[in-house]
Design a protein around this motif. Structure first.
Motif, PDB file in Angstrom:
ATOM      1  N   GLY A  73       0.851  -1.208   0.021  1.00 40.51           N
ATOM      2  CA  GLY A  73       0.069   0.074  -0.094  1.00 40.51           C
ATOM      3  C   GLY A  73       0.805   1.401   0.103  1.00 40.51           C
ATOM      4  O   GLY A  73       0.622   2.318  -0.812  1.00 40.51           O
ATOM      5  N   MET A  74       1.839   1.207   0.782  1.00 42.24           N
ATOM      6  CA  MET A  74       2.758   2.662   0.882  1.00 42.24           C
ATOM      7  C   MET A  74       3.366   2.688  -0.558  1.00 42.24           C
ATOM      8  O   MET A  74       3.651   3.850  -1.161  1.00 42.24           O
ATOM      9  N   GLY A  75       4.034   1.679  -1.121  1.00 43.84           N
ATOM     10  CA  GLY A  75       4.665   1.599  -2.429  1.00 43.84           C
ATOM     11  C   GLY A  75       3.642   2.041  -3.363  1.00 43.84           C
ATOM     12  O   GLY A  75       3.977   2.823  -4.237  1.00 43.84           O
ATOM     13  N   LEU A  76       2.672   1.753  -3.562  1.00 44.65           N
ATOM     14  CA  LEU A  76       1.494   1.963  -4.358  1.00 44.65           C
ATOM     15  C   LEU A  76       1.315   3.400  -4.123  1.00 44.65           C
ATOM     16  O   LEU A  76       1.102   4.047  -5.327  1.00 44.65           O
ATOM     17  N   ALA A  77       1.131   4.071  -3.116  1.00 48.41           N
ATOM     18  CA  ALA A  77       0.762   5.350  -2.933  1.00 48.41           C
ATOM     19  C   ALA A  77       1.733   6.137  -3.209  1.00 48.41           C
ATOM     20  O   ALA A  77       1.588   7.230  -3.861  1.00 48.41           O
ATOM     21  N   ILE A  78       3.211   6.042  -2.919  1.00 51.07           N
ATOM     22  CA  ILE A  78       4.234   6.709  -3.246  1.00 51.07           C
ATOM     23  C   ILE A  78       4.534   6.783  -4.977  1.00 51.07           C
ATOM     24  O   ILE A  78       4.755   7.915  -5.507  1.00 51.07           O
ATOM     25  N   GLY A  79       4.398   5.597  -5.271  1.00 56.85           N
ATOM     26  CA  GLY A  79       4.488   5.544  -6.950  1.00 56.85           C
ATOM     27  C   GLY A  79       3.444   6.073  -7.680  1.00 56.85           C
ATOM     28  O   GLY A  79       3.866   6.821  -8.549  1.00 56.85           O
ATOM     29  N   GLY A  80       2.205   6.196  -7.096  1.00 57.26           N
ATOM     30  CA  GLY A  80       1.094   6.893  -7.636  1.00 57.26           C
ATOM     31  C   GLY A  80       1.358   8.499  -7.626  1.00 57.26           C
ATOM     32  O   GLY A  80       1.231   9.179  -8.579  1.00 57.26           O
ATOM     33  N   LEU A  81       1.976   9.104  -6.587  1.00 63.36           N
ATOM     34  CA  LEU A  81       2.176  10.256  -6.312  1.00 63.36           C
ATOM     35  C   LEU A  81       3.377  10.782  -7.365  1.00 63.36           C
ATOM     36  O   LEU A  81       3.215  11.911  -7.986  1.00 63.36           O
ATOM     37  N   TYR A  82       4.256   9.919  -7.693  1.00 63.82           N
ATOM     38  CA  TYR A  82       5.388  10.255  -8.652  1.00 63.82           C
ATOM     39  C   TYR A  82       4.603  10.361  -9.812  1.00 63.82           C
ATOM     40  O   TYR A  82       5.290  11.088 -10.744  1.00 63.82           O
ATOM     41  N   LEU A  83       3.930   9.335 -10.323  1.00 64.57           N
ATOM     42  CA  LEU A  83       3.431   9.167 -11.599  1.00 64.57           C
ATOM     43  C   LEU A  83       2.144  10.120 -11.785  1.00 64.57           C
ATOM     44  O   LEU A  83       1.718  10.203 -13.074  1.00 64.57           O
ATOM     45  N   LEU A  84       1.770  10.917 -10.971  1.00 54.67           N
ATOM     46  CA  LEU A  84       0.449  11.713 -11.038  1.00 54.67           C
ATOM     47  C   LEU A  84       0.429  12.943 -11.896  1.00 54.67           C
ATOM     48  O   LEU A  84      -0.332  13.008 -12.878  1.00 54.67           O
ATOM     49  N   GLY A  85       1.743  13.455 -12.228  1.00 58.27           N
ATOM     50  CA  GLY A  85       1.813  14.415 -13.169  1.00 58.27           C
ATOM     51  C   GLY A  85       2.091  14.082 -14.516  1.00 58.27           C
ATOM     52  O   GLY A  85       2.170  15.012 -15.416  1.00 58.27           O
ATOM     53  N   ASP A  86       2.232  12.723 -14.733  1.00 55.27           N
ATOM     54  CA  ASP A  86       2.450  12.173 -15.999  1.00 55.27           C
ATOM     55  C   ASP A  86       1.030  12.444 -16.885  1.00 55.27           C
ATOM     56  O   ASP A  86       0.029  11.659 -16.521  1.00 55.27           O
ATOM     57  N   PRO A  87       1.033  13.059 -18.145  1.00 55.91           N
ATOM     58  CA  PRO A  87      -0.263  13.042 -18.993  1.00 55.91           C
ATOM     59  C   PRO A  87      -0.745  11.700 -19.271  1.00 55.91           C
ATOM     60  O   PRO A  87      -1.864  11.539 -19.534  1.00 55.91           O
ATOM     61  N   ARG A  88       0.056  10.873 -19.540  1.00 56.40           N
ATOM     62  CA  ARG A  88      -0.076   9.404 -20.336  1.00 56.40           C
ATOM     63  C   ARG A  88      -0.403   8.570 -19.063  1.00 56.40           C
ATOM     64  O   ARG A  88      -1.361   7.764 -19.335  1.00 56.40           O
TER      65      ARG A  88
END
Length: 163
Positions: A73-88
């Motif tokens: 869960g922590m890994g998914l949340a952190i990974g999601g935050l890093y990728l959130l700005g990517d338009p694709r």
């Protein structure tokens, strides 16, 4: 911060973000349903003598899956935050973020509910107020789990509707 809000604002037009929202809302609805209709709390579940003996011998020891789910869960949340700005990858990132937050915030409550169920089963047939108090503890654990999951759904819904 503007990049994150801009990325989330784009997501309200993507169907995948709404699927993530719907799945999280279904899980929250299930927890709310359990809060109101749990067979153990309502007394519709009659445990067998073997179940009562096993519940009385139960000692809390979190399983290895708890650690794995919390780290996931922590890994998914952190990974999601890093990728959130990517338009694709924005919708996928939101899904990862919501799923991660959902996992690491509801997993401890799942263990609390399981422990409270064991407590109710262990006090079945006991004299005094032990079973009544155990049922109240279970009801409180169900409520805490439902409230946390509904708050997550409300936050995701607010992000998708208002941004």
């Amino acid at each position: 911060m503007d990049m994150i809000f801009g990325g989330v604002a784009m997501l309200k037009h993507d169907w995948r973000a709404w699927i993530v929202m719907a799945l999280v809302a279904l899980k929250a609805a299930h927890s709310v349903w359990l809060y109101f209709r749990c067979p153990v709390v309502c007394g519709r579940h009659e445990p067998s003598p073997e179940d009562i003996a096993a519940a009385r011998a139960y000692r809390f020891k979190p399983p290895l899956s708890y650690l794995i789910l919390m780290l996931l869960g922590m890994g998914l949340a952190i990974g999601g935050l890093y990728l959130l700005g990517d338009p694709r990858l924005g919708p996928i990132a939101l899904g990862l973020l919501v799923l991660g937050v959902f996992i690491f915030s509801s997993e401890p409550n799942r263990l609390t509910v399981q422990g409270a169920m064991k407590e109710v089963i262990a006090t079945t047939g006991a004299s005094g107020d032990a079973n009544i108090l155990a049922r109240d503890n279970l009801r409180t654990a169900h409520r805490a789990r439902a409230v946390i999951e509904v708050i997550i759904v409300a936050a995701v819904g607010a992000l998708l509707f208002l941004l």
